[in-house]
Design an enzyme around this catalytic site. Structure first.
Site: not given
Lengths: 281, 188, 438
Positions: B128, B152-154, B167
């Site tokens: 990502h 950080c963003h799963g 993501p």
């Protein structure tokens, strides 16, 4: 008013200078500086040419490889080459596996992967040439109180660099009788070696290249002292500036283009000024 | 400049002279332009990776101490690389997934070396935005698919380090590597 | 600000009209470097050096910013980082040589620019402010160049830093603490290197600012010219664009050619070999000299070898070296001759050429070892240097009988050739330019 001040200030400086001049001149006459052995017997480097000289100069890679061999087998015992990495040797025409093998032949400082302690390991292409001494004190202790300088930039760090290196390597000789006659106190001290190409005539480094065949060249070139000195000097030109060849090769098209553009610019200038200048014609 | 040449020429220079003089001015300005653009080349090129960075060589990593179910972090090109010894259960979990349902369809076999399917070697860089996912270190969460989880963003990766949720667009990258011996892997 | 006949900026397309109302930047360029700036038509090639100096400044800023991307200002690695630039960074060798030789090029250009000013009396009213700002730029340049030379952290860098900051230790009472404060230590080290890097990065932008003021101040009376006669009518001038853009353009080409010749084929000829030896606080090079552009001033510094009454030689040298530049600030008031240009001042002209020779001799001696005969020669040359500015110029300007001046620039340009019939050209590019000649 300002002119009066300025003349007074001017007189101050000129009189002070004249005073210095007078003092200097008096000293020069009463106690002229002694002539030194360095002044009389120091010699400028010999005339010597390399393939990389001149505006079209290119490295002679065979010679660089020979010079590298001299460095590796002779110089590297005492002199570091700290700005050069093994990977750079590909520029001398060695292949990647050859460079890997060369690097492996050197022990470089690393760490033990298990204990984390300092340890030596075989070199890799990304490593830089290892230093023969851990630090200056160790270097001094092993070399009669003189630190062997790093050689990477040697040919740029001396006037007439490569010629100086070549002259120094081939310039060892017995101290001339004339020198001892004129300067009895200037006898080469024990442990030093007379060399007229060295600035103060007496050099801590013993003659490193002493006999023909000291290294055996793979390409069949006869390894005379003169040849080895020349080769290692050429090699040190490369270590000091590996981009020398590229620099000269880039320079020509740049200058050619600038010449062309400048001529065009000049013609354009003449053309634009035509109306303004023709009255004088 | 061009305007200038036109106004001052007609009376003094016959016929094609006008065009020749214009041409010189245009050529001179163009040459200046070419020079300006050429100067930009080294100015831009200097920012790309330098020779010493590009030469950063391969890394050799000893994998003998990694037990099944464990992973270590190595370093390759200044970035973490995950070396994971998969358990048979993890392998079968990875093989059980229908490839066509994946965002970045790849089988475990495609991501490992033949005969060494238990050795999953991937970059530890989330596809990502480049964070280092959790799951390789002792006690770190492995996410709901048992692989890696990027905090950080799963982004969540499975036991073959394939993207399953979140993501990230791609599976964790498998670098070029080879086994120099049964216990040493050479990356790069 | 400009002459009444200056062409007016008339934006044609709507965007330019819009821009002109909101931010008249194109108008500013038009009026300062474009057709809106009338320039004396008789400028010779010495007048190209202002633009060239601006070009050098730009070149140094651009290459410098790039080098700063790779350079590390730390005494432990600075030398290695420069070698890294030379060896591994893409085109690094070229950028670093461009920057190092760019400094030399800048000084060559600026010295010609300054001596142009001396010869043609460019410092005189109404351009005193232009001159004062110019000397300020020169001082800033010297500070910048000195600090830049320290950054590679070679032997000359280190000893240069030590010796030049040592100049301040000559100041009575506060000298030693002052040197220690400048260096942030007892000898040059990390603290000095880092502050020099910081200031070396800052000062060029200060210079750029003063350059803008310099040009601004110049554009109020307009450029001087080789006759020194002020502009009287439109026929004395041509618009900057296209005439001087074309002339500067080809001069830039010629300059770039010479610069690249040095850059690509003799990049180390102006440097000193000792700076390829890493800094060693334990051993001073046998023969330490600054870069060539400081040599004349260095010679003046070294010319003072004996204490003068109660003033120590060291202080005298420092005082004289700084005064050698500071005296330039007073030129507009030391030279009171009503005639501006050296071309019409027979006596001043002779002394001017002696000054040129004198500066070259000082330069040579400053680069030579501190031994006889160079010290004595530089003493004599320094005597002339101070006498020239402080005694000769004021006296000459009072007693000299100048040659007759042309009544106008136009006469100076066109009047000499009486054999050539004046062209009755009906197609003057700018109305009136030639009619007024006839």
């Amino acid at each position: 008013m300002i002119r009066i001040i300025s003349i007074l200030v001017g007189l101050f400086f000129t009189v002070a200078l004249a005073w210095s001049f007078g003092n200097g001149a008096y000293q020069q006459i009463t106690e002229p500086p002694p002539v030194t052995a360095e002044h009389e017997f120091h010699r400028h480097p010999k005339e010597v040419h390399f393939a990389s000289d001149g505006a079209f100069g290119k490295f002679d890679r065979q010679q660089l490889q020979r010079g590298f061999q001299v460095y590796k087998e002779v110089c590297s015992a005492c002199h570091s080459l700290s700005h050069v990495a093994f990977r750079d040797l590909t520029q001398l025409g060695y292949s990647d596996p050859e460079v890997k093998a060369i690097a492996k032949g050197f022990q470089v400082p690393g760490i033990d992967p298990n204990t984390g302690e300092d340890a030596m390991r075989p070199g890799m292409p990304t490593d830089y040439f290892p230093k023969p001494f851990a630090n200056d004190i160790a270097a001094r202790a092993a070399n009669n109180n003189a630190v062997p300088p790093d050689l990477s930039l040697m040919t740029k760090a001396r006037h007439d660099g490569p010629a100086y290196v070549y002259s120094l390597l081939t310039g060892y000789q017995a101290q001339p009788a004339a020198l001892l006659k004129e300067f009895p106190d200037a006898k080469t001290p024990n442990g030093l070696h007379y060399n007229p190409y060295f600035a103060n005539l007496n050099l801590a480094m013993p003659p490193p290249l002493t006999s023909t065949g000291q290294v055996s060249y793979g390409d069949g070139t006869k390894a005379t002292v003169d040849q080895m000195a020349k080769d290692v000097s050429a090699f040190l030109v490369w270590t000091a500036e590996p981009k020398l060849e590229k620099r000269k090769q880039t320079g020509w098209p740049v200058l050619g283009f600038l010449l062309f553009a400048t001529i065009l610019g000049y013609m354009s200038y003449k053309n634009i000024w035509y109306e303004k200048k023709k009255h004088k014609a | 400049m061009a305007e200038q040449a036109v106004t001052d020429s007609p009376d003094h220079v016959a016929g094609d002279g006008v065009r020749r003089r214009d041409f010189i001015n245009i050529a001179a300005v163009s040459a200046a332009g070419v020079a300006g653009v050429s100067i930009l080349y080294p100015l831009i090129s200097q920012m790309s990776a330098s020779a010493d960075v590009l030469a950063a060589s391969s890394t050799e990593i000893d994998i003998s101490a990694i037990k099944p179910g464990q992973a270590i972090k190595g370093v390759f090109r200044k970035q973490p690389v995950f070396i994971r010894n998969l358990t048979p259960k993890e392998i079968s979990e990875a093989n059980a997934v229908s490839v066509s349902s994946l965002r970045d369809p790849q089988t475990l076999a495609e991501r490992t070396k033949e005969g060494k399917e238990n050795w999953l070697i991937t970059m530890g860089v989330c596809t990502h935005l480049g964070c280092v996912p959790l799951g390789a270190g002792e006690g770190e969460t492995k996410g709901e698919f048992g692989g890696y989880f990027c905090p950080c963003h799963g982004s969540t990766y499975d036991t073959a380090a394939r993207i399953r949720k979140g993501p990230a667009p791609k599976n964790l990258e498998v670098p070029k590597y080879e086994f120099s011996s049964d216990t040493v892997v050479k990356i790069g | 600000m400009s002459f009444p006949w200056a062409q007016q900026y008339k934006p044609v397309n709507p965007f330019m009209r819009w821009m002109d109302e909101k931010l008249p930047l194109p108008r500013l360029v038009y009026n300062s470097l474009g057709a809106g700036y009338p320039v004396p038509r008789n400028l010779n090639y010495f007048w190209n050096f202002g633009i060239l100096a601006g070009l050098c400044l730009g070149l140094q800023i651009v290459t410098g910013i790039i080098l700063a991307m790779h350079y590390a200002a730390n005494a432990g690695v600075a030398f290695d980082s420069v070698e890294h630039i030379m060896r591994d960074v893409n085109w690094g060798w070229m950028l670093r040589y461009a920057h190092a030789n760019g400094a030399s090029a800048f000084f060559v250009v600026i010295y010609i620019h300054i001596f142009r000013g001396f010869f043609y009396g460019s410092y005189k009213a109404p351009r005193e402010m232009v001159w004062l700002l110019g000397v300020t730029i020169f001082l800033l340049m010297m500070a910048t160049a000195f600090m830049g030379y320290v950054l590679p952290w070679g032997q000359m860098s280190f000893w240069g830093a030590k010796v030049i900051t040592g100049l301040f230790s000559a100041i009575p009472l506060v000298g030693d603490p002052l040197q220690q404060w400048l260096l942030g230590g007892f000898a040059p080290d990390n603290a000095a290197l880092n502050r020099f890097f910081s200031l070396h990065y800052l000062l060029p932008f200060v210079i750029a600012g003063v350059v803008i003021l310099h040009i601004w101040a110049l554009h109020i009376p307009g450029s001087s010219n080789p006759t020194g006669v002020e502009v009287k009518s439109e026929s004395d001038t041509v618009p900057f664009y296209p005439y001087f853009v074309a002339k500067d353009g080809w001069a830039v080409g010629a300059f770039a050619f010479l610069y690249c010749l040095v850059l690509f084929f003799f990049p180390n000829s102006l440097g000193h070999p000792d700076n390829y030896i890493p800094a060693n606080p334990m051993s001073t090079p046998a023969h330490i000299v600054p870069e060539w552009y400081f040599w004349p001033f260095y010679a003046i510094l070294r010319a003072f070898t004996a204490d003068f009454f109660f003033i120590p030689a060291k202080l005298m040298g420092v005082l004289a070296m700084f005064s050698a530049i500071l005296v330039w600030f007073f030129m507009p008031w030391l030279d009171r001759s009503p005639v501006r240009s050296g071309a019409y001042r027979p006596l001043y002209r002779k002394f001017f050429w002696v000054l040129v020779l004198d500066a070259l001799v000082l330069g040579y001696c400053g680069g030579a070892p501190a031994a006889e005969p160079y010290v004595m020669i530089s003493q004599i040359a320094a005597i002339y240097y101070f006498a020239h500015f402080l005694i000769i110029v004021p006296i000459v300007s009072a007693i000299e009988r100048p040659d007759p001046l042309p009544t106008s620039i136009t006469e100076a340009v066109l009047g000499k050739d009486e054999n050539v019939p004046l062209m009755a050209s009906p197609t003057a590019p700018f109305p009136g330019t030639q009619h007024s000649n006839a």
